[in-house]
Structure formats: structure tokens, C-alpha cells
Design a protein around this motif. Structure first.
Motif, PDB file in Angstrom:
ATOM      1  N   LEU A 131      -0.136 -39.725  28.523  1.00 19.34           N
ATOM      2  CA  LEU A 131      -0.629 -40.709  29.485  1.00 19.34           C
ATOM      3  C   LEU A 131      -0.868 -40.095  30.865  1.00 19.34           C
ATOM      4  N   LEU A 132      -0.004 -39.183  31.285  1.00 26.61           N
ATOM      5  CA  LEU A 132      -0.095 -38.607  32.627  1.00 26.61           C
ATOM      6  C   LEU A 132      -1.424 -37.892  32.856  1.00 26.61           C
ATOM      7  N   PHE A 217       1.624 -32.757  25.693  1.00 28.38           N
ATOM      8  CA  PHE A 217       0.249 -32.515  26.127  1.00 28.38           C
ATOM      9  C   PHE A 217       0.280 -31.842  27.494  1.00 28.38           C
ATOM     10  N   LEU A 218      -0.388 -30.696  27.605  1.00 30.29           N
ATOM     11  CA  LEU A 218      -0.488 -30.001  28.889  1.00 30.29           C
ATOM     12  C   LEU A 218      -1.900 -30.074  29.447  1.00 30.29           C
ATOM     13  N   ARG A 219      -2.750 -30.859  28.831  1.00 26.43           N
ATOM     14  CA  ARG A 219      -4.091 -31.139  29.328  1.00 26.43           C
ATOM     15  C   ARG A 219      -4.522 -32.487  28.762  1.00 26.43           C
ATOM     16  N   CYS A 412       9.763 -15.693  24.951  1.00 24.07           N
ATOM     17  CA  CYS A 412       8.573 -16.467  25.331  1.00 24.07           C
ATOM     18  C   CYS A 412       8.426 -16.596  26.840  1.00 24.07           C
ATOM     19  N   GLY A 413       9.526 -16.508  27.586  1.00 26.17           N
ATOM     20  CA  GLY A 413       9.461 -16.649  29.035  1.00 26.17           C
ATOM     21  C   GLY A 413       8.830 -15.467  29.736  1.00 26.17           C
ATOM     22  N   ARG A 414       8.672 -14.346  29.039  1.00 23.70           N
ATOM     23  CA  ARG A 414       8.082 -13.164  29.681  1.00 23.70           C
ATOM     24  C   ARG A 414       6.573 -13.294  29.875  1.00 23.70           C
ATOM     25  N   ILE A 415       5.983 -14.333  29.315  1.00 30.28           N
ATOM     26  CA  ILE A 415       4.546 -14.591  29.527  1.00 30.28           C
ATOM     27  C   ILE A 415       4.378 -15.989  30.138  1.00 30.28           C
ATOM     28  N   PRO A 416       4.895 -16.202  31.349  1.00 31.48           N
ATOM     29  CA  PRO A 416       4.853 -17.553  31.945  1.00 31.48           C
ATOM     30  C   PRO A 416       3.445 -18.072  32.167  1.00 31.48           C
ATOM     31  N   GLN A 417       2.475 -17.167  32.388  1.00 30.74           N
ATOM     32  CA  GLN A 417       1.110 -17.632  32.647  1.00 30.74           C
ATOM     33  C   GLN A 417       0.547 -18.405  31.455  1.00 30.74           C
ATOM     34  N   VAL A 418       0.999 -18.086  30.250  1.00 31.17           N
ATOM     35  CA  VAL A 418       0.531 -18.795  29.058  1.00 31.17           C
ATOM     36  C   VAL A 418       0.940 -20.270  29.126  1.00 31.17           C
ATOM     37  N   PHE A 419       2.133 -20.538  29.635  1.00 28.64           N
ATOM     38  CA  PHE A 419       2.627 -21.914  29.715  1.00 28.64           C
ATOM     39  C   PHE A 419       2.108 -22.648  30.949  1.00 28.64           C
ATOM     40  N   LEU A 420       1.854 -21.924  32.036  1.00 24.90           N
ATOM     41  CA  LEU A 420       1.566 -22.566  33.317  1.00 24.90           C
ATOM     42  C   LEU A 420       0.077 -22.687  33.644  1.00 24.90           C
ATOM     43  N   THR A 426      -4.823 -28.653  34.886  1.00 24.42           N
ATOM     44  CA  THR A 426      -4.859 -30.090  34.597  1.00 24.42           C
ATOM     45  C   THR A 426      -4.333 -30.901  35.771  1.00 24.42           C
ATOM     46  N   MET A 427      -3.258 -30.444  36.387  1.00 17.33           N
ATOM     47  CA  MET A 427      -2.691 -31.169  37.529  1.00 17.33           C
ATOM     48  C   MET A 427      -3.668 -31.218  38.697  1.00 17.33           C
TER      49      MET A 427
END
Length: 444
Positions: A131-132, A217-219, A412-420, A426-427
Motif C-alpha cells: 500500500l505504501l 514490496f520495495l517498489r 547478504c549485508g555486504r551488498i547493501p546497494q542491492v537492498f537499498l 521508490t521513496m
């Protein structure tokens, strides 16, 4: 002396006539103030940045007042909408009601989820993420045990008013139309097999996105919804591969049944054209086809009976078997639309996520609620804890960046750009919709 008096009188009369002529001319050329307002539109904002047009009030405009020296607006070349219509010979009379406007059909997206056990909070967080960020309105189809319905109603009804305008929801009981209901319910995760019966239950729904409860959902959901337009004439569902590399994929190494493609598909994010599924006929078998021309509902139970001793992942395995024998029916979308720990815990192996960022995060294996993959848990907690209507960057993105600093030494945290990457993009879009549009067109 008499001649001078006559000349003065003539000049005065001529001056009076000029003044009268000038006054009459100005009165004819200049439209009244309310008529000027008629030719202008004001843009305002409605909802979260949706632009609408409103008219300023005016009185009807008499045709006789239009000056011959002041040409009328060329309606054909104007970008302003023509409110009088094409019939200028019969304008609407004073006091006559406006003709009713044709209703504009509004497209809704449909999102389904199945929740049993202690999954209510996780499910609400998933729905919140949808929804966001989404643009179109969404209809939630929630399948849950009867004991969970009050919890879902309480949670959804607590969401603030501006957001409640963007969604509707229906809660359904868990039902299986064929076979042993208890057997289906215990297949793999509790109630997970319910997704197989969605085309049969939701007969009035044309298309649907099904997701597991542990999806975020990140987008905008609108973006994955648009894949429906990319289906060819035979495709009726879309899923992402189970893995990108066959030599480390589960199906390619351990499966004891047929599966789709080289690595199988993951059904945690499944886009479906339900109308096509209901109308299609499927085959199952090799050269000497065991079943042929079976409808979806007729296929499920015999397929389960044949393979129930060979499947590990329940309904997902059954879907793999169906699309193995009917590959022309499946559309495969990239891994960033169903990004799981497998895509980063064995090294980064989702090129689409590295390039564009994660679009949909799938935290299977319970990684949102333990410390095995802190990067996944950080995203979940950021969305779960975000207060509706707060600033997205201050209350979600910046805390998320801070949490990722603690995960840089994890797999997985060593590639933060993939998550962010995608969530930041989107934000920014949501920020533009909520803030910039309002600044350009502030309310009166």
C-alpha cells in the motif's frame, strides 16, 4: 460673437458623442469578470498527488456580448477541455441541469495472500509495504483461519484515513474444492496449498498477484502488475526461477519429480491471469501422455495423488510439474522480483538485483525473525515500524541505512546497494507525489 458661440456648442456636442462612443465600445469589448474566470482552470491535488481539474464558477455567457474585434478562442487548437460540446447552436439554458458525465472505470489491482498460524503481523507488514508504494488502488484477498479474521480486521481498520481510501479487503475461510481438505491443509506449510484453488474460488476476478506472507514490496505493485500486458496468447501465469545457477539449485540437484526449466520456479510471488487458467486445458505426462485436456480444478487432485510421495515443497512442486508439461503457459520474470537469501548467501547471483536493486524481497526460511540474515531482518523491521504518514526518508530510509551498517560483515549485508537502490528510488517517487505536487499547487 454668435458665430463663436455656435462653434463652441458644436465642439461640446461632438465631444459628448465621442465619450459615449468610447464608453459603449469598451462595454462591448471587455467580458465581465466572471467570464474571465470561466476560461481558466486551477490545478489542485487530490489523495497522494493525483492531479485533478476543477472549474471556477460562472454565469452563462450571452453570445451577443462577444465583440467582433476580439476573436474567440480556437477550441480545436486549445489544450483546455471543451465544456460546451460540439453543438454550439443549442447551448445549455440558464438553470438547466448539466448532462450526467460518463463514469470513468477505475482499474484495481488484486493481491491475494494465505495466512495460517502466527502469520498475522507478518501478513499485515506485507500488505502495508504494498500500500505504501503503489499508485493504483488495491483489493486485498486474505485467506485465513476463522480464528484470525478479527485480528486482520482490527489491524486493517487501524490504518489512517488517507490510506484506507486506497484499498479494499475481503477475508475468506480456508476451503479446498477437491480431495481431502485436511490433507491439502497440511501440505508443506499450513494452508499454503490454498493458492492452487484461487482460480476456482475467485471466479469474478480476472487477474491476481499471489504472494507469500513473508514478502515485502520495495517498489510499486503496479510495476509487477504491468507484466500481465507482456503475456503472449498462451501464457497465463508468471513466476521467477527458483535459482539462477543450476549446479547449486535445489531442483536441479535433489528433485524426484519433473520441474520447469533448468532450475524450477518459486511460487512465493505468482502473477496469474485467472480467466485464462479457468479456460485452459492442461496435459500431464511424457510421450504416452497420462492425462490430457484437463481443466485446472480437475487436474489438481489426481496430480497430487500421483506425486505426493515424491514432492518436498508441496504446492510449489505441483506447479513445477504442471508447467514442466505446459511450458508455453508460463512467463518467467527476473530474479529481482522474488529475491531470496539464496541470491546472496552463496555469493551474489542475481544480476538484475545488482543492476536495478531488489523489487520484491522474499524472506523465506524465517529470516525476518532470526539473526541468520540480518539484512533481510533490517528491511522488515524498517517497514514494520514505520508510522503511516511520517516522512519516508526520516522515518524509514535513514533508519534502514543505519541498520545496514551493522550487517556489512554478513553474507547478504555486504551488498547493501542491492537492498537499498530500488527502495530509495521508490521513496523519491512517493515523496514527489505527496510533497512536490502540493507545493506547486497549494490548497486555497
Amino acid at each position: 460673437m454668435r458665430i463663436h458661440c455656435k462653434i463652441v456648442a458644436i465642439i461640446l456636442c461632438f465631444g459628448v458623442l465621442l465619450l459615449l462612443y468610447h464608453f459603449v465600445r469598451n462595454a462591448a469589448d471587455e467580458p465581465p469578470l466572471k467570464q474571465v474566470a470561466k476560461e481558466n482552470y486551477v490545478q489542485t491535488s487530490s489523495g497522494l498527488g493525483n492531479i485533478v481539474f476543477v472549474e471556477l464558477a460562472q454565469k452563462p455567457r450571452p453570445v451577443a456580448q462577444v465583440s467582433q474585434k476580439q476573436p474567440r478562442l480556437n477550441r480545436k487548437s486549445s489544450k483546455l477541455p471543451n465544456r460546451r460540446g460540439s453543438n454550439h447552436a443549442n447551448p445549455r439554458r440558464l438553470g438547466e441541469p448539466k448532462p450526467p458525465r460518463k463514469p470513468v472505470s477505475e482499474e484495481w489491482m488484486h493481491l491475494a495472500v494465505v495466512a495460517c498460524g502466527d502469520r498475522v503481523d507478518e501478513t499485515l507488514t506485507m500488505l502495508k509495504s504494498a500500500l505504501l508504494f503503489s499508485i493504483k488502488k488495491i483489493k486485498f484477498h486474505i485467506f485465513a483461519e476463522d480464528s484470525l479474521k478479527p485480528q486482520f480486521e482490527k489491524g486493517l481498520n487501524k490504518w489512517p484515513h488517507p490510506f484506507t481510501l486506497k484499498f479494499q479487503y475481503s477475508i475468506y475461510s480456508i476451503t479446498f474444492s477437491v480431495g481431502n481438505a485436511q490433507e491439502w491443509k497440511k501440505l508443506f506449510k499450513p494452508c499454503a496449498a490454498q493458492r492452487l484453488f484461487l482460480p476456482v474460488i475467485l471466479k469474478e476476478v480476472d487477474s491476481l498477484l499471489y504472494v507469500d506472507t513473508d514478502v515485502l514490496f520495495l517498489r510499486p505493485m503496479d510495476d509487477i502488475w504491468s507484466f500481465l500486458k507482456e503475456f503472449n496468447t498462451t501464457q497465463l501465469a508468471a513466476m521467477a526461477p527458483e535459482h539462477e545457477i543450476p549446479k547449486i539449485g535445489w531442483y536441479s540437484r535433489f528433485a524426484r519429480h519433473p520441474f520447469y526449466g533448468k532450475t524450477g520456479v518459486n511460487s512465493g510471488v505468482m502473477l496469474m491471469n485467472l480467466t485464462r487458467i479457468r479456460n485452459a486445458l492442461f496435459k500431464v505426462g511424457s510421450n504416452n501422455i497420462e492425462w490430457e485436456d484437463l481443466a485446472w480444478e480437475d487436474l489438481l487432485h489426481p496430480l497430487y495423488q500421483k506425486y505426493k510421495n515424491h514432492i518436498t515443497w508441496g504446492d510449489q512442486d505441483l506447479l513445477n510439474i504442471i508447467f514442466h508439461y505446459n511450458p508455453e503457459c508460463l512467463y518467467s520474470f527476473p530474479c529481482q522480483w522474488n529475491y531470496r537469501p539464496d541470491h546472496c548467501m552463496y555469493g551474489s547471483n542475481c544480476p538484475g538485483a545488482e543492476e536495478e536493486g531488489v523489487s520484491i524481497l522474499h524472506g523465506n526460511r524465517g529470516v525476518y525473525h532470526d539473526d541468520k540474515q540480518p539484512a533481510f531482518k533490517a528491511v522488515y523491521e524498517a517497514i514494520h515500524d514505520y508510522p503511516f504518514e511520517d516522512n519516508l526518508f526520516q522515518s524509514m530510509f535513514y533508519p534502514l541505512q543505519t541498520k545496514f551498517l551493522e550487517t556489512v560483515n554478513t553474507l547478504c549485508g555486504r551488498i547493501p546497494q542491492v537492498f537499498l537502490k530500488q527502495v530509495e528510488k521508490t521513496m523519491r517517487k512517493v515523496y514527489e507525489q505527496r510533497v512536490i505536487v502540493h507545493l506547486k499547487h497549494p490548497p486555497n
